[in-house]
Scaffold this active site. Structure first.
Site, PDB file in Angstrom:
ATOM      1  CG  ASP A  21      58.389  58.597  20.330  1.00 20.10           C
ATOM      2  OD1 ASP A  21      58.347  57.357  20.354  1.00 20.10           O
ATOM      3  OD2 ASP A  21      58.739  59.286  21.305  1.00 20.10           O
ATOM      4  CD  GLU A  51      58.088  51.448  24.540  1.00 22.08           C
ATOM      5  OE1 GLU A  51      57.095  51.720  23.849  1.00 22.08           O
ATOM      6  OE2 GLU A  51      58.289  51.953  25.670  1.00 22.08           O
ATOM      7  CG  HIS A  52      61.652  53.495  22.710  1.00 21.14           C
ATOM      8  ND1 HIS A  52      60.774  53.653  23.771  1.00 21.14           N
ATOM      9  CD2 HIS A  52      60.924  53.657  21.586  1.00 21.14           C
ATOM     10  CE1 HIS A  52      59.565  53.915  23.292  1.00 21.14           C
ATOM     11  NE2 HIS A  52      59.626  53.897  21.974  1.00 21.14           N
ATOM     12  CG  HIS A  77      44.295  10.568  13.641  1.00 25.92           C
ATOM     13  ND1 HIS A  77      43.246  10.766  14.492  1.00 25.92           N
ATOM     14  CD2 HIS A  77      44.897  11.783  13.488  1.00 25.92           C
ATOM     15  CE1 HIS A  77      43.212  12.034  14.862  1.00 25.92           C
ATOM     16  NE2 HIS A  77      44.199  12.681  14.254  1.00 25.92           N
ATOM     17  CG  HIS A 134      55.656  58.620  27.322  1.00 27.06           C
ATOM     18  ND1 HIS A 134      54.670  58.715  26.374  1.00 27.06           N
ATOM     19  CD2 HIS A 134      56.827  58.531  26.637  1.00 27.06           C
ATOM     20  CE1 HIS A 134      55.212  58.681  25.167  1.00 27.06           C
ATOM     21  NE2 HIS A 134      56.517  58.573  25.302  1.00 27.06           N
ATOM     22  CD  GLN A 174      60.365  56.683  26.274  1.00 28.98           C
ATOM     23  OE1 GLN A 174      59.302  56.115  26.094  1.00 28.98           O
ATOM     24  NE2 GLN A 174      61.034  57.261  25.296  1.00 28.98           N
TER      25      GLN A 174
END
Length: 422
Positions: A354, A318-319, A413, A253, A250
């Site tokens: 992934d 996220e993960h 209405h 990245h 990770q």
């Protein structure tokens, strides 16, 4: 709870300047269209091409550069993603025949959006897997027009050939060699060369994320994504070498990515930190991964698995990996509610998601998993209600509608209900 490794505070971005810079680019493209897109392509990517749409000949040339094995790998990954997306789509059903009063028929239709734009990042790495993750579920959902965009390789007029091949294998209807803010603006507002879309999905750098935020409303978006992150919950049974590898996967990245270990074993936490340092010495992407891990990596010791789950839900990663004894897996998984995608058991590495497991890797970051999941077939669908009344049903509800409209002071209405009863 105790920090064995505490992260530095992520730097506050120059938010005001970024917002203003992005707004200026969007305004320029709205005013000057393709001319402005071309200027920003040249300025930011060295991309001087006149025609943004990639031709069939360019796509075929890109595929010709691939080895048979590379093509087979992309097709195998696309197949897994497609099959899972089909299974997800099958869970979203039309609804009809609901009757809350006699003579009323209510329901909903499940309608694919007409068009979408899929942003596939370039940057440091050719993220061709993202092309599969975005385009495949859009086509499975039934989107008629899927336009994929990606920046060109720096200083050239061409998208990375692997990304281009992946877009084609995934089923993109149109491919444009445009990146950055200019790609988002072109997809949102349209130019002579790029017809506007109804929704934009896909990750990007902070400027792409800001462009999506500013264009939201004019166009739909999936979510505003930030730097990638993984959190692993682990007990003493976990393998520190595997956990270290997952933290670094990770971290590589980008320099703002985040790897987090929450463990009930102080010994394991210390072993993972030592293993990270050993593995960094042999890692070709160590420069970025080391920066990310040393600055923003976290190792947290928790007194129990219950506390570990509470910490994880607060972080909302996220993960999320769960690497604990088999007997504890099921109850721990049931406790967890905030995550983009969950990886259960040590054998289920986040890296599999992934690429090939079939689930989507375009996921919410920055605690957004508290309120949304990732991209899936449903991202490209609208669930739209309908109703039909016969006269019996109308006469039953019109007096109620009339009274409620009068109570709100909306006399037109009230009249619209009353006139039907005459």
């Amino acid at each position: 709870m105790e920090y064995l490794k505490k992260p530095a505070v992520r730097p506050e971005e120059e938010t005001e300047k970024k917002v203003a810079d992005v707004a200026a680019i969007i305004a320029d493209i709205r005013k000057n269209g393709d001319e402005a897109v071309r200027a920003y392509n040249t300025k930011f990517d060295g991309n001087t091409r006149e025609l943004f749409r990639v031709s069939r000949e360019e796509i075929d040339a890109a595929r010709a550069k691939m080895t048979p094995e590379e093509i087979e790998d992309l097709e195998a990954a696309a197949k897994n993603i497609r099959e899972f997306a089909k299974a997800q789509l099958n869970c979203v059903k039309p609804l009809d025949g609901v009757s809350v009063i006699p003579g009323a028929r209510l329901g909903h239709r499940v309608i694919p959006i007409a068009s979408c734009g899929c942003y596939v990042p370039g940057g440091s790495y050719p993220l061709f897997s993202t092309a599969l993750m975005l385009v495949v579920p859009a086509k499975v959902a039934g989107v008629r027009r899927v336009a994929a965009v990606s920046p060109t390789v720096k200083g050239t007029t061409e998208i990375d050939y692997r990304t281009l091949a992946a877009m084609d294998i995934a089923g993109a209807d149109e491919i444009y060699a445009i990146g950055g803010v200019q790609a988002i603006a072109a997809l949102a507002y349209g130019t002579d060369q790029v017809k506007a879309v109804d929704k934009i999905v896909g990750p990007g750098n902070q400027y792409v994320a800001e462009a999506k935020r500013q264009c939201f409303g004019q166009v739909g978006i999936d979510f505003v994504a930030g730097p990638s992150e993984v959190l692993a919950i682990a007990d003493e049974s976990a393998d520190p070498e595997i956990l270290a590898a997952d933290m670094l996967a990770q971290s590589e990245h980008d320099r703002l990515a985040k790897g987090i270990l929450v463990t009930t074993s102080r010994k394991l936490g210390e072993e993972v930190m030592a293993a990270v340092e050993r593995q960094l010495k042999a890692l070709s992407t160590a420069e970025i991964a080391a920066d990310s891990w040393h600055n923003y990596g976290e190792v947290i010791w928790a007194e129990s698995l219950e506390e570990a789950c509470a910490i994880s839900d607060e972080i909302a990663p996220e993960h999320l990996e769960v690497c604990i004894r088999e007997d504890d897996l099921e109850p721990v998984v049931e406790m967890l509610t905030n995550f983009g995608s969950l990886f259960i058991g040590q054998e289920t590495g986040e890296v599999f998601g992934d690429y090939v497991s079939g689930t989507n890797h375009s996921l919410p970051t920055m605690r957004a998993s508290r309120y949304t999941g990732g991209v899936w077939a449903g991202t490209f669908l609208k669930v739209c209600s309908f109703q039909r009344y016969n006269r019996e049903a109308m006469m039953a509800v019109a007096p109620l509608v009339s009274r409620m409209a009068k109570g709100e002071g909306l006399m037109a209405h009230k009249h619209a209900a009353d006139i039907r009863m005459k």
